[in-house]
Write a protein that holds these residues in place. Structure first.
Motif, mmCIF file in Angstrom:
data_model
loop_
_atom_site.group_PDB
_atom_site.id
_atom_site.type_symbol
_atom_site.label_atom_id
_atom_site.label_comp_id
_atom_site.label_asym_id
_atom_site.label_seq_id
_atom_site.Cartn_x
_atom_site.Cartn_y
_atom_site.Cartn_z
ATOM 1 N N LEU A 138 -2.929 -1.130 3.447
ATOM 2 C CA LEU A 138 -2.640 -2.019 2.553
ATOM 3 C C LEU A 138 -3.094 -1.570 0.758
ATOM 4 O O LEU A 138 -3.253 -1.071 -0.783
ATOM 5 C CB LEU A 138 -2.072 -3.655 1.732
ATOM 6 C CG LEU A 138 -1.194 -3.999 2.659
ATOM 7 C CD1 LEU A 138 -1.280 -5.354 3.171
ATOM 8 C CD2 LEU A 138 0.198 -3.336 2.071
ATOM 9 N N GLN A 139 -4.310 -1.805 1.263
ATOM 10 C CA GLN A 139 -5.541 -1.968 -0.348
ATOM 11 C C GLN A 139 -5.561 -0.387 -0.738
ATOM 12 O O GLN A 139 -5.517 0.230 -2.011
ATOM 13 C CB GLN A 139 -6.977 -1.865 -0.056
ATOM 14 C CG GLN A 139 -7.467 -3.432 0.284
ATOM 15 C CD GLN A 139 -8.455 -3.498 0.657
ATOM 16 O OE1 GLN A 139 -8.910 -3.207 1.875
ATOM 17 N NE2 GLN A 139 -8.732 -5.497 0.849
ATOM 18 N N LYS A 140 -5.793 1.127 0.112
ATOM 19 C CA LYS A 140 -5.455 2.168 -0.204
ATOM 20 C C LYS A 140 -3.927 2.388 -0.772
ATOM 21 O O LYS A 140 -3.635 3.531 -1.512
ATOM 22 C CB LYS A 140 -5.512 2.423 0.913
ATOM 23 C CG LYS A 140 -6.956 2.937 2.150
ATOM 24 C CD LYS A 140 -7.465 3.694 2.821
ATOM 25 C CE LYS A 140 -8.211 3.483 3.378
ATOM 26 N NZ LYS A 140 -8.503 4.519 5.070
ATOM 27 N N ASP A 141 -2.623 1.285 -0.038
ATOM 28 C CA ASP A 141 -1.291 2.111 -1.129
ATOM 29 C C ASP A 141 -1.534 1.275 -2.799
ATOM 30 O O ASP A 141 -0.754 2.150 -2.978
ATOM 31 C CB ASP A 141 -0.595 1.379 0.034
ATOM 32 C CG ASP A 141 -0.402 1.967 1.351
ATOM 33 O OD1 ASP A 141 -0.938 3.076 1.643
ATOM 34 O OD2 ASP A 141 0.386 1.532 2.380
ATOM 35 N N ILE A 142 -1.913 -0.074 -2.272
ATOM 36 C CA ILE A 142 -1.982 -0.227 -3.648
ATOM 37 C C ILE A 142 -2.961 0.666 -4.741
ATOM 38 O O ILE A 142 -2.643 1.018 -5.575
ATOM 39 C CB ILE A 142 -2.918 -1.571 -3.709
ATOM 40 C CG1 ILE A 142 -2.087 -2.842 -2.609
ATOM 41 C CG2 ILE A 142 -3.933 -1.993 -5.069
ATOM 42 C CD1 ILE A 142 -2.736 -3.821 -2.692
ATOM 43 N N ALA A 143 -4.007 1.284 -4.390
ATOM 44 C CA ALA A 143 -4.812 2.044 -5.344
ATOM 45 C C ALA A 143 -3.700 3.134 -5.636
ATOM 46 O O ALA A 143 -3.933 3.652 -6.531
ATOM 47 C CB ALA A 143 -5.695 2.514 -4.459
ATOM 48 N N LEU A 144 -3.216 3.241 -4.832
ATOM 49 C CA LEU A 144 -2.469 5.377 -4.818
ATOM 50 C C LEU A 144 -1.274 4.387 -6.061
ATOM 51 O O LEU A 144 -0.653 5.132 -7.093
ATOM 52 C CB LEU A 144 -2.260 5.662 -3.766
ATOM 53 C CG LEU A 144 -2.464 6.221 -3.011
ATOM 54 C CD1 LEU A 144 -2.148 6.764 -1.208
ATOM 55 C CD2 LEU A 144 -3.259 7.628 -3.248
ATOM 56 N N ALA A 145 -0.953 3.737 -5.995
ATOM 57 C CA ALA A 145 0.404 3.013 -6.367
ATOM 58 C C ALA A 145 -0.104 2.746 -8.143
ATOM 59 O O ALA A 145 0.512 2.792 -8.928
ATOM 60 C CB ALA A 145 0.468 1.418 -5.894
ATOM 61 N N GLU A 146 -2.013 1.714 -7.677
ATOM 62 C CA GLU A 146 -1.888 1.475 -9.531
ATOM 63 C C GLU A 146 -2.369 2.950 -10.286
ATOM 64 O O GLU A 146 -1.815 3.371 -11.873
ATOM 65 C CB GLU A 146 -3.531 0.748 -9.333
ATOM 66 C CG GLU A 146 -2.964 -0.494 -8.584
ATOM 67 C CD GLU A 146 -4.397 -0.927 -8.803
ATOM 68 O OE1 GLU A 146 -5.514 -0.642 -8.208
ATOM 69 O OE2 GLU A 146 -4.357 -2.565 -8.595
ATOM 70 N N ARG A 147 -2.684 3.705 -9.745
ATOM 71 C CA ARG A 147 -2.757 5.460 -9.824
ATOM 72 C C ARG A 147 -1.213 6.034 -11.033
ATOM 73 O O ARG A 147 -1.720 7.062 -11.512
ATOM 74 C CB ARG A 147 -3.821 6.747 -9.175
ATOM 75 C CG ARG A 147 -5.139 5.867 -8.507
ATOM 76 C CD ARG A 147 -5.470 7.560 -8.323
ATOM 77 N NE ARG A 147 -5.411 7.825 -6.674
ATOM 78 C CZ ARG A 147 -6.056 6.981 -6.279
ATOM 79 N NH1 ARG A 147 -7.029 6.000 -5.870
ATOM 80 N NH2 ARG A 147 -5.011 7.326 -5.023
ATOM 81 N N ARG A 148 -0.621 6.066 -9.804
ATOM 82 C CA ARG A 148 0.655 6.388 -10.063
ATOM 83 C C ARG A 148 1.119 5.363 -11.762
ATOM 84 O O ARG A 148 1.891 6.389 -12.130
ATOM 85 C CB ARG A 148 1.991 6.282 -9.296
ATOM 86 C CG ARG A 148 3.172 6.782 -9.569
ATOM 87 C CD ARG A 148 3.726 7.052 -8.026
ATOM 88 N NE ARG A 148 5.123 7.416 -8.578
ATOM 89 C CZ ARG A 148 6.067 8.649 -8.957
ATOM 90 N NH1 ARG A 148 5.270 9.132 -9.077
ATOM 91 N NH2 ARG A 148 7.163 8.727 -9.150
ATOM 92 N N VAL A 149 1.277 4.094 -11.683
ATOM 93 C CA VAL A 149 1.578 3.401 -12.670
ATOM 94 C C VAL A 149 0.575 3.708 -14.067
ATOM 95 O O VAL A 149 1.281 4.253 -15.229
ATOM 96 C CB VAL A 149 1.001 1.882 -12.777
ATOM 97 C CG1 VAL A 149 1.371 1.323 -13.279
ATOM 98 C CG2 VAL A 149 1.799 1.958 -11.257
ATOM 99 N N LYS A 150 -0.478 3.764 -14.154
ATOM 100 C CA LYS A 150 -1.005 4.740 -14.998
ATOM 101 C C LYS A 150 -0.856 6.308 -15.467
ATOM 102 O O LYS A 150 -0.628 6.311 -16.442
ATOM 103 C CB LYS A 150 -2.724 4.444 -14.604
ATOM 104 C CG LYS A 150 -4.207 5.326 -15.798
ATOM 105 C CD LYS A 150 -5.472 4.614 -15.050
ATOM 106 C CE LYS A 150 -6.172 5.326 -16.734
ATOM 107 N NZ LYS A 150 -7.491 4.992 -15.790
ATOM 108 N N GLY A 151 -0.364 7.108 -14.230
ATOM 109 C CA GLY A 151 0.261 8.177 -14.746
ATOM 110 C C GLY A 151 1.368 8.572 -14.880
ATOM 111 O O GLY A 151 1.263 8.803 -16.869
ATOM 112 N N LEU A 152 1.893 7.492 -14.862
ATOM 113 C CA LEU A 152 3.385 7.543 -15.447
ATOM 114 C C LEU A 152 2.785 6.644 -17.189
ATOM 115 O O LEU A 152 3.970 6.814 -17.442
ATOM 116 C CB LEU A 152 4.858 6.869 -14.482
ATOM 117 C CG LEU A 152 5.352 7.386 -12.945
ATOM 118 C CD1 LEU A 152 5.282 7.006 -12.330
ATOM 119 C CD2 LEU A 152 6.412 8.502 -14.115
ATOM 120 N N THR A 153 2.764 5.779 -17.239
ATOM 121 C CA THR A 153 2.621 5.204 -18.236
ATOM 122 C C THR A 153 1.848 5.686 -19.286
ATOM 123 O O THR A 153 2.292 5.745 -20.383
ATOM 124 C CB THR A 153 1.106 3.956 -18.716
ATOM 125 O OG1 THR A 153 1.856 2.750 -17.250
ATOM 126 C CG2 THR A 153 1.239 2.848 -20.034
#
Length: 485
Positions: free
Chosen positions: A260-275
């Motif tokens: 889950l922590q790896k998934d969260i890190a990926l999700a955070e990077r995607r949110v940051k990139g889209l932002t």
């Protein structure tokens, strides 16, 4: 029959591939078959037992002539429904919900093959096995449940695999509402992550009511198993697992938490990139709008009708429209990414909480085991001490007897079993019964006062000690003990 646990896993996707279809329907080339055998728990000698449930709950062999994407296309065409992802460079809408339905391995094998012995291993030959009617009826019950809940017309495929370690169902469902519209969020997700969790738990409860008659109890929440973040093969391996020890559960939670922590890190990077993409597009949009405003002023001042300014304005309007389209797309993807990130963080919190609960349960279980062992050792030691004392008692002198008279040791030696029984009645709160028992077994010298009872401050051990002492006094005769020589 020993009950097992039901397993319900589902995940949404933006379409269904031919590769997925080939795996579900067992359509293999030599190359894909070799790969499948290398990574999966497939038994080719049982493949002929696979089946599917089709309209009306009819059982039939797996139809390999029509792929699942083809079935979906035919389904939509017959109902006049358009696939919202059709024509898009990149699919954006969740149009398929993939379910895996099953349960604990031993129970599912029992449903599938009854008391027939299933050989396991790479070269196992199970071609003699016959499919049980129970697995067919269970599959039909699952099919009817899904039909009633989500609409039979939305079931694109319902395939039962009998050729793996754990028999299970692959259900391909189209999330289409009564108005003929794709509506995954409306049907499954809800308006926010809290409603999604509530709906998911309710769905598991509803499945459990159907599975109860088949000896499959309510399973563990996906927020604990992490199943939604596992690959298909990882999930199959999870299907093979039974309830394990608390230590194993804690280790499983640790692995899930790590994933889950790896998934969260990926999700955070995607949110940051889209932002960042959205911020860049908004700046570009502002620049184009300012340029358009300047051109509008120039066109008003240009009474001769400068064609080049008109062409620039048209080009800028086209560019602005393209930017708006991209912004809408990125904002939708950002919303999905934020929802996923929030959901992952919620699951991480849930896993952490459950892990701590399991640690507490493990400590409590260890304490209980130690307590039981201590009680057994104490009981054995007590019996040895009493037995040894009784053997030595006849050898004591009169002076020694006088010293021991009215002692707890003498009481226990003479009436140990009765003292224990009387103390048990007191411990349970049966004071009257304890009094009658003492009187009926040679006691009655003392009785509990009207204020006798358990002090709220007493723990079990202190209360037991007080009951034992009171029982010792109650078992003494009102005339005193007659010394035995």
């Amino acid at each position: 029959m020993k009950n097992g646990k039901q397993v319900i896993d589902f995940r949404a996707s933006k379409g269904f591939t031919v590769a997925q279809s080939n795996e579900h329907l067992r359509v293999y080339s030599d190359k894909t078959l070799k790969h499948a055998l290398s990574i999966g728990n497939y038994d080719l000698t049982r493949e002929h037992l696979n089946f599917e449930v089709v309209k009306g709950g009819k059982i039939q062999p797996v139809d390999k002539t029509r792929s699942i994407p083809q079935r979906i296309a035919e389904n939509l065409a017959s109902r006049g429904i358009n696939d919202p992802n059709e024509g898009l460079a990149e699919p954006r809408f969740r149009t398929v919900v993939n379910f895996i339905l099953g349960g604990s391995r031993d129970r599912m094998l029992e449903l599938a093959f009854g008391d027939q012995k299933v050989e396991v291993g790479k070269d196992a030959d199970n071609s003699h096995l016959k499919r049980s009617r129970d697995i067919e009826q269970w599959a039909k019950d699952m099919y009817y449940f899904v039909s009633d809940r989500y609409g039979e017309e939305n079931i694109a495929a319902f395939v039962v695999h009998m050729d793996e370690t754990n028999p299970h169902v692959h259900l391909t469902l189209l999330p289409i509402d009564r108005n003929g519209k794709f509506a995954y969020k409306k049907i499954f997700a809800g308006k926010d992550k809290f409603e999604f969790k509530t709906r998911t738990l309710a769905m598991h409860d509803a499945f459990a009511k159907v599975n109860a008659k088949w000896g499959l109890d309510r399973g563990t929440s996906i927020t604990e198993t992490g199943a939604r973040h596992r690959s298909t093969e990882e999930y199959r391996r999870m299907l093979d697992e039974e309830c394990s020890s608390l230590a194993d559960d804690i280790e499983k939670h640790r692995r899930v938490l790590s994933g889950l922590q790896k998934d969260i890190a990926l999700a955070e990077r995607r949110v940051k990139g889209l932002t960042s993409m959205i911020a860049n597009l908004e700046r570009e949009k502002a620049d184009v709008e300012r340029e358009l405003d300047s051109l509008a002023t120039a066109l008003l001042d240009d009474r001769g009708g400068n064609l080049s300014n008109e062409e620039k304005a048209e080009a800028l309007r086209a560019k602005l429209e393209d930017i708006n389209t991209k912004l809408a797309d990125k904002r939708e993807k950002l919303s999905e990414a934020e929802d996923k990130l929030a959901q992952l963080k919620e699951e991480e919190t849930s896993i952490r909480q459950r892990t701590e609960e399991l640690r507490s349960e493990a400590v409590q279980a260890a304490t209980e085991v130690q307590s039981k062992v201590r009680d057994e050792v104490t009981r054995a030691l007590y019996e040895n001490v009493v037995s040894d004392f009784r053997l030595r008692l006849p050898q004591f002198t009169d002076e020694m007897h006088l010293q021991l008279d009215d002692s707890v040791l003498m009481d226990v030696a003479e009436k140990g079993n009765n003292i224990v029984r009387c103390a048990m009645l007191l411990f349970a709160g049966y004071v009257d019964q304890a009094t009658e028992f003492a009187k009926g077994h040679g006691g009655g010298g003392n009785t509990p006062s009207s204020g006798w009872g358990r002090d709220p401050k007493d723990d079990d051990r202190e209360w037991a000690r007080r009951c034992a002492m009171m029982a010792t006094r109650m078992m003494r005769s009102g005339l005193g003990r007659k010394m035995k020589r």
